[in-house]
Design a protein around this motif. Structure first.
Motif, mmCIF file in Angstrom:
data_model
loop_
_atom_site.group_PDB
_atom_site.id
_atom_site.type_symbol
_atom_site.label_atom_id
_atom_site.label_comp_id
_atom_site.label_asym_id
_atom_site.label_seq_id
_atom_site.Cartn_x
_atom_site.Cartn_y
_atom_site.Cartn_z
ATOM 1 N N UNK A 54 0.867 -1.172 0.000
ATOM 2 C CA UNK A 54 0.000 0.000 0.000
ATOM 3 C C UNK A 54 0.907 1.225 0.000
ATOM 4 N N UNK A 55 0.675 2.141 -0.922
ATOM 5 C CA UNK A 55 1.461 3.371 -0.972
ATOM 6 C C UNK A 55 0.730 4.432 -0.158
ATOM 7 N N UNK A 56 1.451 5.097 0.730
ATOM 8 C CA UNK A 56 0.849 6.051 1.641
ATOM 9 C C UNK A 56 1.055 7.485 1.171
ATOM 10 N N UNK A 57 0.111 8.352 1.523
ATOM 11 C CA UNK A 57 0.230 9.777 1.267
ATOM 12 C C UNK A 57 1.111 10.349 2.370
ATOM 13 N N UNK A 63 5.008 12.584 7.135
ATOM 14 C CA UNK A 63 6.363 12.135 6.795
ATOM 15 C C UNK A 63 6.699 12.644 5.390
ATOM 16 N N UNK A 64 6.499 13.950 5.171
ATOM 17 C CA UNK A 64 6.664 14.486 3.827
ATOM 18 C C UNK A 64 7.936 15.309 3.641
ATOM 19 N N UNK A 65 8.881 15.179 4.564
ATOM 20 C CA UNK A 65 10.183 15.833 4.427
ATOM 21 C C UNK A 65 11.135 14.802 3.823
ATOM 22 N N UNK A 112 11.187 11.815 6.738
ATOM 23 C CA UNK A 112 10.963 12.201 8.132
ATOM 24 C C UNK A 112 9.918 13.316 8.152
ATOM 25 N N UNK A 113 9.583 13.811 9.342
ATOM 26 C CA UNK A 113 8.552 14.844 9.469
ATOM 27 C C UNK A 113 9.050 16.251 9.156
ATOM 28 N N UNK A 142 10.031 20.289 -4.285
ATOM 29 C CA UNK A 142 8.726 19.934 -4.838
ATOM 30 C C UNK A 142 8.865 18.628 -5.613
ATOM 31 N N UNK A 143 7.898 17.764 -5.448
ATOM 32 C CA UNK A 143 7.929 16.490 -6.171
ATOM 33 C C UNK A 143 7.142 16.642 -7.469
#
Length: 153
Positions: A54-57, A63-65, A112-113, A142-143
């Motif tokens: 499962x791929x998480x957002x 955890x988007x850093x 990490x956060x 930016x991704x």
């Protein structure tokens, strides 16, 4: 193992949504449920399909850093490589560790956060690995693209 066109189409479908039922896949490929089921089992047995995930957002789980950390070992020999790889497997923050050529020996993909959490990870975990001589961190701004599927057609 040689993949035919149906295998490739099947794998493309599964990479987009592995939760589809055999019936839904069979309908898309205009085949029987049994034929699709047998192909999937064969692809699993042959380890073409290694696992389902499962791929998480990352934003929703805080955890988007995203950090790419380049690591250089003291010496590029079997002993140091083995030690580093053994230690890196213990670090949950590291999603990918890639042995590369060039100025650095490894590239780590780390989630990490925030910067504070990354600093703590760097000081308390990564740099405690004795065979590391230097690191260089690059942070995501930016991704633009993030794809998990490999095109087979």
């Amino acid at each position: 193992m040689k993949l035919d066109e149906i295998d490739k189409k099947l794998l493309n479908i599964l990479q987009q949504n592995a939760k589809l039922t055999t019936k839904e896949i069979a309908f898309r490929l205009e085949m029987s449920n049994t034929a699709i089921h047998e192909r999937i089992k064969r692809l699993e047995r042959e380890e073409v399909i290694s696992k389902y995930v499962a791929l998480l957002d990352t934003e929703k789980i805080n955890k988007n850093f995203l950090v790419f950390c380049h690591v250089k070992l003291i010496q590029h020999n079997k002993e140091h490589i083995t030690k580093f790889e053994k230690e890196i497997l213990k670090l949950d923050e590291v999603l990918e560790c890639i042995h590369v050529s060039g100025d650095y020996d490894y590239i780590l993909k780390i989630y990490v956060s925030n910067m504070k959490e990354y600093r703590s990870f760097l000081i308390n975990k990564l740099t405690t690995i004795k065979v590391i001589t230097s690191t260089q961190s690059t942070f995501m701004i930016n991704q633009v693209k993030n794809n998990t599927s490999i095109s087979l057609l």
